[in-house]
Design a protein around this motif. Structure first.
Motif: not given
Length: 155
Positions: A20-23, A32, A37, A40, A114
């Motif tokens: 998963s990509e964390e902001l 970002e 990313h 997104y 996420n």
């Protein structure tokens, strides 16, 4: 044979670990991008293309330099909530833009996203050029991210 059965049992019991990509948190001085990313930005680009298609097909009176923007919350399952206007043009055009946004159902979030919800800032306008921009920003004094879509059509 027992080793294979044990290995299969371990694979079935082990929880699936997904990417998963964390902001980025506020205050890092970084932002970002499509490269950092892609999940997104891919989601936002697909949503922007559908919004643009609906905006192009909407029959309405509009002049060059007219534009309207709305804030809205999109939930994980693709529902639109808490829609409110941000940039006003006039009552007629604002309503037509709202109809365009409501006519495009957002897709459910992709694997790797996420978040439980996303707050969008969606702008529709007419200018002397055509463009679609997507970006991720931040709201002051809140931990929420703002996902921005700008659809500009040539008039």
């Amino acid at each position: 044979m027992k080793k294979i059965l044990i290995l299969l049992l371990i694979i079935l019991i082990t929880p699936k670990i997904g990417f998963s990509e964390e902001l980025l948190p506020k205050g890092t001085g970084k932002s970002e991008t499509k490269e950092t990313h892609p999940i997104y930005f891919g989601y936002m680009e697909d949503y922007a293309k559908e919004l643009r298609k609906a905006f192009e097909n909407k029959r309405m009176f509009a002049l060059c330099h007219w534009g309207t923007a709305y804030y809205l919350t999109v939930t994980r399952d693709g529902q639109i909530k808490d829609m409110r206007i941000s940039v006003y043009q006039n009552k007629y055009f604002d309503q037509k833009v709202k109809e365009v946004i409501m006519s495009v159902k957002p897709l459910p979030f992709r694997d790797g996203m996420n978040l439980d919800y996303m707050i969008f800032f969606i702008y529709f306008g007419y200018e002397n050029f055509e463009d679609i921009n997507v970006s991720i920003g931040a709201f002051p004094n809140t931990p929420d991210k703002c996902f921005m879509i700008d659809v500009t059509l040539k008039k």
